[in-house]
Design a protein around this motif. Structure first.
Motif, short mmCIF file in Angstrom:
data_model
loop_
_atom_site.label_atom_id
_atom_site.label_comp_id
_atom_site.label_asym_id
_atom_site.label_seq_id
_atom_site.Cartn_x
_atom_site.Cartn_y
_atom_site.Cartn_z
N GLN A 224 0.80 -1.21 0.00
CA GLN A 224 0.00 0.00 0.00
C GLN A 224 0.84 1.27 0.00
OE1 GLN A 224 -2.97 -0.10 3.08
NE2 GLN A 224 -3.70 -2.13 2.51
N VAL A 225 2.15 1.11 -0.07
CA VAL A 225 3.06 2.25 -0.15
C VAL A 225 4.01 2.02 -1.32
CG1 VAL A 225 2.92 2.74 2.32
CG2 VAL A 225 4.67 1.17 1.48
N ASP A 226 4.82 3.02 -1.58
CA ASP A 226 5.77 2.93 -2.69
C ASP A 226 7.00 2.15 -2.22
OD1 ASP A 226 6.99 3.20 -5.06
OD2 ASP A 226 7.35 5.36 -4.93
N SER A 227 6.89 0.82 -2.22
CA SER A 227 7.94 -0.04 -1.70
C SER A 227 8.90 -0.46 -2.80
CB SER A 227 7.34 -1.28 -1.04
OG SER A 227 6.45 -0.93 -0.01
N ASP A 228 10.10 -0.79 -2.39
CA ASP A 228 11.10 -1.31 -3.30
C ASP A 228 10.95 -2.83 -3.39
OD1 ASP A 228 14.28 -2.40 -3.36
OD2 ASP A 228 13.68 -0.93 -4.87
N VAL A 229 11.03 -3.38 -4.59
CA VAL A 229 10.83 -4.80 -4.80
C VAL A 229 11.88 -5.62 -4.05
CG1 VAL A 229 10.82 -6.64 -6.52
CG2 VAL A 229 9.67 -4.48 -7.00
N GLU A 230 13.10 -5.13 -4.01
CA GLU A 230 14.16 -5.86 -3.32
C GLU A 230 13.88 -5.96 -1.82
OE1 GLU A 230 19.02 -5.68 -2.63
OE2 GLU A 230 18.00 -4.21 -3.91
N SER A 231 13.42 -4.86 -1.22
CA SER A 231 13.11 -4.89 0.21
C SER A 231 11.94 -5.81 0.50
CB SER A 231 12.81 -3.48 0.72
OG SER A 231 11.68 -2.94 0.05
N VAL A 232 10.93 -5.83 -0.38
CA VAL A 232 9.80 -6.74 -0.22
C VAL A 232 10.27 -8.19 -0.29
CG1 VAL A 232 7.61 -7.50 -1.22
CG2 VAL A 232 8.14 -5.08 -1.11
N LEU A 233 11.13 -8.48 -1.24
CA LEU A 233 11.65 -9.84 -1.39
C LEU A 233 12.48 -10.26 -0.18
CD1 LEU A 233 11.99 -12.34 -3.16
CD2 LEU A 233 13.93 -11.21 -4.27
N ARG A 234 13.31 -9.35 0.32
CA ARG A 234 14.12 -9.69 1.49
C ARG A 234 13.26 -9.99 2.72
NH1 ARG A 234 19.57 -8.64 1.28
NH2 ARG A 234 20.31 -7.57 -0.60
N GLU A 235 12.21 -9.20 2.92
CA GLU A 235 11.33 -9.42 4.07
C GLU A 235 10.57 -10.74 3.95
OE1 GLU A 235 9.45 -8.84 7.66
OE2 GLU A 235 11.21 -7.87 6.79
N SER A 317 -1.99 -14.02 -3.46
CA SER A 317 -3.16 -13.34 -4.03
C SER A 317 -3.07 -11.84 -3.82
CB SER A 317 -4.44 -13.89 -3.41
OG SER A 317 -4.46 -13.65 -2.01
N LEU A 318 -2.53 -11.41 -2.66
CA LEU A 318 -2.39 -9.98 -2.43
C LEU A 318 -1.40 -9.36 -3.41
CD1 LEU A 318 -3.13 -7.58 -0.60
CD2 LEU A 318 -1.21 -8.22 0.86
N ALA A 319 -0.28 -10.05 -3.66
CA ALA A 319 0.70 -9.53 -4.62
C ALA A 319 0.13 -9.51 -6.04
CB ALA A 319 1.96 -10.39 -4.57
N ALA A 320 -0.66 -10.53 -6.39
CA ALA A 320 -1.28 -10.54 -7.72
C ALA A 320 -2.27 -9.39 -7.87
CB ALA A 320 -1.97 -11.88 -7.95
N LEU A 391 8.12 -10.54 -9.12
CA LEU A 391 7.79 -10.74 -7.72
C LEU A 391 6.58 -11.65 -7.56
CD1 LEU A 391 8.56 -9.93 -4.84
CD2 LEU A 391 6.96 -8.01 -5.03
N VAL A 392 5.56 -11.44 -8.38
CA VAL A 392 4.37 -12.30 -8.32
C VAL A 392 4.73 -13.74 -8.69
CG1 VAL A 392 2.09 -12.71 -9.34
CG2 VAL A 392 2.79 -10.39 -8.75
N THR A 393 5.56 -13.93 -9.70
CA THR A 393 6.00 -15.27 -10.08
C THR A 393 6.77 -15.94 -8.94
OG1 THR A 393 6.17 -14.56 -12.38
CG2 THR A 393 7.29 -16.60 -11.78
N TYR A 394 7.59 -15.16 -8.24
CA TYR A 394 8.31 -15.71 -7.09
C TYR A 394 7.32 -16.18 -6.01
CZ TYR A 394 10.46 -15.51 -2.50
OH TYR A 394 10.84 -15.79 -1.22
N PHE A 395 6.31 -15.38 -5.72
CA PHE A 395 5.32 -15.77 -4.71
C PHE A 395 4.57 -17.03 -5.12
CE2 PHE A 395 5.17 -11.16 -3.22
CZ PHE A 395 5.94 -11.43 -2.10
N GLU A 396 4.27 -17.14 -6.41
CA GLU A 396 3.53 -18.31 -6.88
C GLU A 396 4.37 -19.59 -6.80
OE1 GLU A 396 2.40 -17.23 -10.78
OE2 GLU A 396 0.63 -16.07 -10.15
N GLN A 397 5.67 -19.48 -7.02
CA GLN A 397 6.52 -20.65 -7.05
C GLN A 397 7.16 -20.98 -5.70
OE1 GLN A 397 6.65 -22.56 -9.72
NE2 GLN A 397 5.36 -21.13 -10.86
#
Length: 436
Positions: A224-235, A317-320, A391-397
């Motif tokens: 819901q904020v302007d997040s960086d994809v790398e930080s989302v992936l690390r978390e 589903s949230l990421a999609a 990022l969505v593909t990573y969550f799915e796999q």
């Protein structure tokens, strides 16, 4: 203004330093919990308490049940005071208590109490997660007693009736009333100890899973904020690592608890459905209380595992949805569409996502991980389509959750377990009393 900012920064650093400790001290936030462990005789923080813990375990989990079954069995009593199902009840409760005690001893000795409960990891969490976890931690003992006390009251009523109405006449202390009183107290203490140890491990698992749910709910805010994809992936990788640690620690306990409890229920059903079995409240009352207790603990384990797995998989589903909202917004801002169409579409999305009466009917059933709200799309201008898609593909796999030796404990596996148990029950009933 600068002094206030420095004070806030210092306070935050002190909290992080306090949560970073792996070794406990007598006055930390685990003081009251450690006191309860000492009263329950399961504390193993030093050599003295460890010896006492093992002594109480052998006394209440092995010696007292064995003496109760072989010495206090009243073979010449009337039909109401005979205990034909005592062996199944004693073996079931003692077996699960032994498993729980060994696992709890291993956890505390190998990881320590703070590290096992992930208090040392709270330094990296938000204040919301810290506050919610500490509140749930202080509520855990209340939840523990809410499971144990109702069953203990039922067991106490049965034992008091059995001893007071002449269930046994062995005056091993020289007096019948004194002997029966001591024997009744020892049996009740044994039952309470075994049930408490089993439910304690289940409640601790529930507590640790609750921490991961809080972290996932806090993690949902990044969409819901302007997040960086790398930080989302690390978390997300950090959350998956913690879920893997929990799965590795508890997998043996969950598997063997499922095997023991299933075997005990199968044996109970086999004995109570025999052609010459005399099943009534006097004979099978204790067995029923034992079965309800064990099944309650097992359901608590499986529910906690399936809940955290459901929350972890809801991130996909949230990421999609986040990806779709951002993609729609990127196409809506092109020069092809007019400004009027853009305003009309935004108004439709706003009314359908915020003003709909359907959302009012949901109440508290939805949270940030599992909802039908339209995500705000103004925050995704700096993230490219390729990054979002990756990022969505990573969550799915890479679905996260609680696993037992590689098998994900989600709702589909719970349905499978229920189907197997129900099939065994129907098969046994069909072989004994003709129900198919």
């Amino acid at each position: 203004m600068g002094d206030e900012r420095e004070a806030l920064l210092l306070n935050h650093q002190n909290k992080s330093r306090a949560f970073a400790r792996c070794v406990s001290h007598p006055r930390d936030e685990l003081q009251s919990f450690r006191t309860w462990l000492k009263w329950l005789c399961v504390d193993q923080s030093n050599a003295w308490t460890t010896c006492l813990s093992w002594f109480v375990f052998f006394a209440f989990a092995i010696v007292v049940p064995a003496v109760s079954h072989f010495v206090l069995a009243c073979s010449d009593c009337d039909s109401r005071h005979s205990r034909p199902y005592d062996s199944v009840a004693q073996l079931s409760l003692s077996g699960v208590a032994t498993l729980s005690f060994l696992c709890l001893s291993t956890f505390v000795r190998k990881y320590g109490l703070r590290r096992f409960l992930f208090f040392d990891k709270l330094r990296d969490e938000s204040e919301t997660v810290r506050k919610g976890y500490t509140q749930q931690f202080h509520r855990s003992l209340k939840i523990l007693f809410s499971f144990v006390l109702p069953c203990f009251v039922a067991e106490s009523v049965y034992k008091i009736w059995w001893f007071s109405s002449g269930g046994t006449r062995i005056p091993f202390l020289g007096h019948v009333i004194v002997s029966n009183t001591v024997a009744c107290i020892l049996e009740l203490c044994s039952w309470f100890y075994r049930a408490m140890v089993f439910f304690l491990v289940c409640i601790l698992f529930r507590l640790i899973c609750y921490l991961q749910i809080l972290r996932l709910q806090d993690f949902a805010q990044v969409f819901q904020v302007d997040s960086d994809v790398e930080s989302v992936l690390r978390e997300h990788l950090r959350i998956r690592r913690h879920l893997s640690i929990i799965s590795h620690r508890y997998r043996a306990f969950i598997l063997w608890a499922l095997i023991f409890i299933t075997a005990s229920q199968f044996a109970s059903l086999l004995m109570t459905t025999r052609p010459n079995a005399d099943v009534n409240i006097y004979h099978a009352g204790e067995l029923a209380v034992c079965s309800v207790s064990l099944l309650s603990g097992l359901l608590s384990l499986l529910r906690s595992a399936s809940r955290i797995t459901h929350k972890a998989q809801a991130v996909t589903s949230l990421a999609a949805k986040w990806h779709v909202c951002a993609t729609v917004d990127s196409f809506d801002t092109t020069e092809i569409e007019t400004a009027a169409a853009q305003v009309a579409r935004e108004q439709i999305f706003t009314e359908s996502s915020e003003g709909s009466s359907d959302l009012d009917d949901v109440g508290d059933e939805e949270d940030e991980l599992d909802n039908t709200k339209f995500l705000p799309s103004y925050a995704y201008s700096t993230i490219s389509f390729q990054k979002r898609q990756a990022l969505v593909t990573y969550f799915e796999q890479n679905r996260a959750g609680i696993t037992v030796y590689g098998f994900m404990l989600d709702r589909s596996y719970l349905h499978t377990i229920f189907g197997i148990e129900f099939s065994l029950v129907l098969w046994l009933l069909g072989k004994t009393i003709g129900i198919s």
